[in-house]
Design a protein around this motif. Structure first.
Motif, PDB file in Angstrom:
ATOM      1  N   VAL A 214     -10.137 -92.219 -13.101  1.00  0.00           N
ATOM      2  CA  VAL A 214      -9.234 -91.004 -12.320  1.00  0.00           C
ATOM      3  C   VAL A 214      -7.739 -91.455 -12.949  1.00  0.00           C
ATOM      4  O   VAL A 214      -7.219 -90.413 -13.229  1.00  0.00           O
ATOM      5  N   LYS A 215      -7.400 -92.541 -12.832  1.00  0.00           N
ATOM      6  CA  LYS A 215      -5.892 -92.695 -13.311  1.00  0.00           C
ATOM      7  C   LYS A 215      -5.859 -92.523 -14.693  1.00  0.00           C
ATOM      8  O   LYS A 215      -4.448 -92.148 -15.088  1.00  0.00           O
ATOM      9  N   LEU A 216      -6.658 -92.489 -15.669  1.00  0.00           N
ATOM     10  CA  LEU A 216      -6.556 -92.501 -16.945  1.00  0.00           C
ATOM     11  C   LEU A 216      -7.288 -91.125 -17.455  1.00  0.00           C
ATOM     12  O   LEU A 216      -7.040 -90.834 -18.743  1.00  0.00           O
ATOM     13  N   GLY A 217      -7.705 -90.277 -16.614  1.00  0.00           N
ATOM     14  CA  GLY A 217      -8.220 -88.797 -17.013  1.00  0.00           C
ATOM     15  C   GLY A 217      -9.479 -89.084 -18.029  1.00  0.00           C
ATOM     16  O   GLY A 217      -9.509 -88.338 -18.807  1.00  0.00           O
ATOM     17  N   LYS A 218     -10.331 -89.917 -17.745  1.00  0.00           N
ATOM     18  CA  LYS A 218     -11.550 -90.420 -18.380  1.00  0.00           C
ATOM     19  C   LYS A 218     -12.679 -90.418 -17.458  1.00  0.00           C
ATOM     20  O   LYS A 218     -12.505 -90.387 -16.418  1.00  0.00           O
ATOM     21  N   SER A 219     -13.833 -90.225 -18.088  1.00  0.00           N
ATOM     22  CA  SER A 219     -15.146 -90.559 -16.953  1.00  0.00           C
ATOM     23  C   SER A 219     -15.290 -91.642 -16.808  1.00  0.00           C
ATOM     24  O   SER A 219     -14.874 -92.624 -17.542  1.00  0.00           O
ATOM     25  N   ARG A 220     -15.942 -91.759 -15.534  1.00  0.00           N
ATOM     26  CA  ARG A 220     -16.576 -93.338 -15.335  1.00  0.00           C
ATOM     27  C   ARG A 220     -17.203 -93.766 -16.388  1.00  0.00           C
ATOM     28  O   ARG A 220     -17.114 -95.151 -16.737  1.00  0.00           O
ATOM     29  N   GLU A 221     -18.449 -93.126 -17.091  1.00  0.00           N
ATOM     30  CA  GLU A 221     -19.116 -93.548 -18.210  1.00  0.00           C
ATOM     31  C   GLU A 221     -18.329 -94.159 -19.329  1.00  0.00           C
ATOM     32  O   GLU A 221     -18.499 -95.102 -19.842  1.00  0.00           O
ATOM     33  N   VAL A 222     -17.149 -93.393 -19.757  1.00  0.00           N
ATOM     34  CA  VAL A 222     -16.464 -93.951 -20.666  1.00  0.00           C
ATOM     35  C   VAL A 222     -15.927 -95.153 -20.509  1.00  0.00           C
ATOM     36  O   VAL A 222     -15.789 -96.365 -21.331  1.00  0.00           O
ATOM     37  N   VAL A 223     -15.159 -95.390 -19.246  1.00  0.00           N
ATOM     38  CA  VAL A 223     -14.628 -96.885 -18.814  1.00  0.00           C
ATOM     39  C   VAL A 223     -15.924 -97.985 -18.898  1.00  0.00           C
ATOM     40  O   VAL A 223     -15.568 -98.916 -19.402  1.00  0.00           O
ATOM     41  N   GLY A 224     -17.087 -97.546 -18.154  1.00  0.00           N
ATOM     42  CA  GLY A 224     -18.042 -98.574 -18.128  1.00  0.00           C
ATOM     43  C   GLY A 224     -18.462 -98.645 -19.485  1.00  0.00           C
ATOM     44  O   GLY A 224     -18.757-100.105 -19.890  1.00  0.00           O
ATOM     45  N   ASN A 225     -18.796 -97.772 -20.389  1.00  0.00           N
ATOM     46  CA  ASN A 225     -19.139 -98.406 -21.840  1.00  0.00           C
ATOM     47  C   ASN A 225     -18.325 -99.162 -22.392  1.00  0.00           C
ATOM     48  O   ASN A 225     -18.618-100.065 -23.189  1.00  0.00           O
ATOM     49  N   ALA A 226     -17.000 -98.902 -22.336  1.00  0.00           N
ATOM     50  CA  ALA A 226     -16.104 -99.665 -23.087  1.00  0.00           C
ATOM     51  C   ALA A 226     -16.029-101.080 -22.361  1.00  0.00           C
ATOM     52  O   ALA A 226     -16.162-102.109 -23.251  1.00  0.00           O
ATOM     53  N   MET A 227     -16.143-101.271 -21.193  1.00  0.00           N
ATOM     54  CA  MET A 227     -16.074-102.501 -20.624  1.00  0.00           C
ATOM     55  C   MET A 227     -17.377-103.299 -20.664  1.00  0.00           C
ATOM     56  O   MET A 227     -17.247-104.611 -20.916  1.00  0.00           O
ATOM     57  N   ARG A 228     -18.513-102.779 -21.363  1.00  0.00           N
ATOM     58  CA  ARG A 228     -19.632-103.206 -21.359  1.00  0.00           C
ATOM     59  C   ARG A 228     -19.535-103.975 -22.973  1.00  0.00           C
ATOM     60  O   ARG A 228     -20.152-105.265 -22.934  1.00  0.00           O
ATOM     61  N   LEU A 229     -18.558-103.651 -23.774  1.00  0.00           N
ATOM     62  CA  LEU A 229     -18.425-104.273 -24.988  1.00  0.00           C
ATOM     63  C   LEU A 229     -17.984-105.561 -24.952  1.00  0.00           C
ATOM     64  O   LEU A 229     -18.261-106.463 -25.665  1.00  0.00           O
ATOM     65  N   LEU A 230     -17.469-106.039 -23.706  1.00  0.00           N
ATOM     66  CA  LEU A 230     -16.763-107.349 -23.474  1.00  0.00           C
ATOM     67  C   LEU A 230     -17.969-108.341 -23.454  1.00  0.00           C
ATOM     68  O   LEU A 230     -17.720-109.628 -23.269  1.00  0.00           O
ATOM     69  N   SER A 231     -19.363-107.915 -23.108  1.00  0.00           N
ATOM     70  CA  SER A 231     -20.134-108.698 -23.070  1.00  0.00           C
ATOM     71  C   SER A 231     -20.987-108.909 -24.406  1.00  0.00           C
ATOM     72  O   SER A 231     -22.005-109.673 -24.629  1.00  0.00           O
ATOM     73  N   LEU A 232     -20.397-108.511 -25.532  1.00  0.00           N
ATOM     74  CA  LEU A 232     -20.740-108.788 -26.800  1.00  0.00           C
ATOM     75  C   LEU A 232     -20.454-110.256 -27.307  1.00  0.00           C
ATOM     76  O   LEU A 232     -19.382-110.909 -26.676  1.00  0.00           O
ATOM     77  N   PRO A 233     -20.958-111.012 -28.114  1.00  0.00           N
ATOM     78  CA  PRO A 233     -20.575-112.035 -28.507  1.00  0.00           C
ATOM     79  C   PRO A 233     -19.316-111.899 -28.962  1.00  0.00           C
ATOM     80  O   PRO A 233     -18.860-110.618 -29.685  1.00  0.00           O
ATOM     81  N   THR A 234     -18.542-113.284 -29.239  1.00  0.00           N
ATOM     82  CA  THR A 234     -17.132-113.050 -29.903  1.00  0.00           C
ATOM     83  C   THR A 234     -17.035-112.351 -31.257  1.00  0.00           C
ATOM     84  O   THR A 234     -16.090-111.650 -31.470  1.00  0.00           O
ATOM     85  N   TYR A 235     -17.938-112.892 -32.232  1.00  0.00           N
ATOM     86  CA  TYR A 235     -17.944-112.616 -33.542  1.00  0.00           C
ATOM     87  C   TYR A 235     -18.000-110.858 -33.582  1.00  0.00           C
ATOM     88  O   TYR A 235     -17.429-110.242 -34.387  1.00  0.00           O
ATOM     89  N   VAL A 236     -18.777-110.297 -32.698  1.00  0.00           N
ATOM     90  CA  VAL A 236     -18.970-108.805 -32.781  1.00  0.00           C
ATOM     91  C   VAL A 236     -17.671-108.297 -32.094  1.00  0.00           C
ATOM     92  O   VAL A 236     -17.397-107.253 -32.758  1.00  0.00           O
ATOM     93  N   GLN A 237     -17.195-108.524 -31.100  1.00  0.00           N
ATOM     94  CA  GLN A 237     -15.754-108.334 -30.785  1.00  0.00           C
ATOM     95  C   GLN A 237     -14.853-108.397 -31.514  1.00  0.00           C
ATOM     96  O   GLN A 237     -13.950-107.308 -31.824  1.00  0.00           O
TER      97      GLN A 237
END
Length: 181
Positions: free
Chosen positions: A56-79
């Motif tokens: 809401v603060k960023l004017g994005k959908s919750r899914e966009v935020v959630g999908n972005a944050m899921r990337l942090l569970s990837l291994p370091t070399y992928v990040q």
């Protein structure tokens, strides 16, 4: 420029200042997916915001935020590859579907080596995750006599009829769509 449009805000709380700084930085167009995900995580961790509140603060959908944050569970070399734009955000999200780390690393290497598109990667992952089919799973072949009997039954009942033969035995499946049928 002689003049520039600005918004001046007086904020006294350090917490609110930090939150606004993070939100403003997220509005920059040149953040990579990992920087964006880390900023979302910082808003969540430091300020106790939910993904929905961040969205809401960023004017994005919750899914966009959630999908972005899921990337942090990837291994370091992928990040790191995401940060260097060697990998797209979509490719990174697809790699999240691969739970076996060895397969995930092999697919990652394949992306870099062969410049796989998102579609090619998705197809490889689907083939990888698809369980091997046993002989019993292979669709049966309908003999001409059975096919003719199946068509007659379909005309008689006015609905889909399927004859399944396995060896010398079989089944007749008749579809119906209401109790009256």
């Amino acid at each position: 420029l002689a003049t520039v449009p600005v918004i001046v805000k007086t904020i006294f709380e350090d917490r609110e200042k930090l939150e606004l700084a993070i939100v403003e930085n997220l509005q920059r167009a040149n953040l990579n997916p990992v920087e964006t995900a880390r900023a979302y995580a910082k808003l969540q961790d430091h300020f106790g915001l939910t993904q929905r509140e961040i969205a809401v603060k960023l004017g994005k959908s919750r899914e966009v935020v959630g999908n972005a944050m899921r990337l942090l569970s990837l291994p370091t070399y992928v990040q790191e590859a995401l940060s260097r734009n060697q990998l797209s955000e979509s490719q990174g999200r697809l790699l999240l579907a691969v739970t076996d780390q060895l397969h995930q690393q092999n697919l990652f290497n394949d992306i870099l080596k062969n410049n796989l598109s998102v579609r090619e990667l998705k197809n490889k992952i689907e083939r990888l995750n698809k369980p091997a089919r046993s002989q019993a799973d292979i669709p049966y072949m309908v003999e001409p006599e059975l096919r003719e009997a199946q068509e007659r039954l379909q005309q008689l009942f006015g609905t889909k009829v399927e004859l399944q033969k396995k060896g010398s035995t079989g089944k007749i499946l008749i579809d119906f769509y209401s109790n009256e049928e």
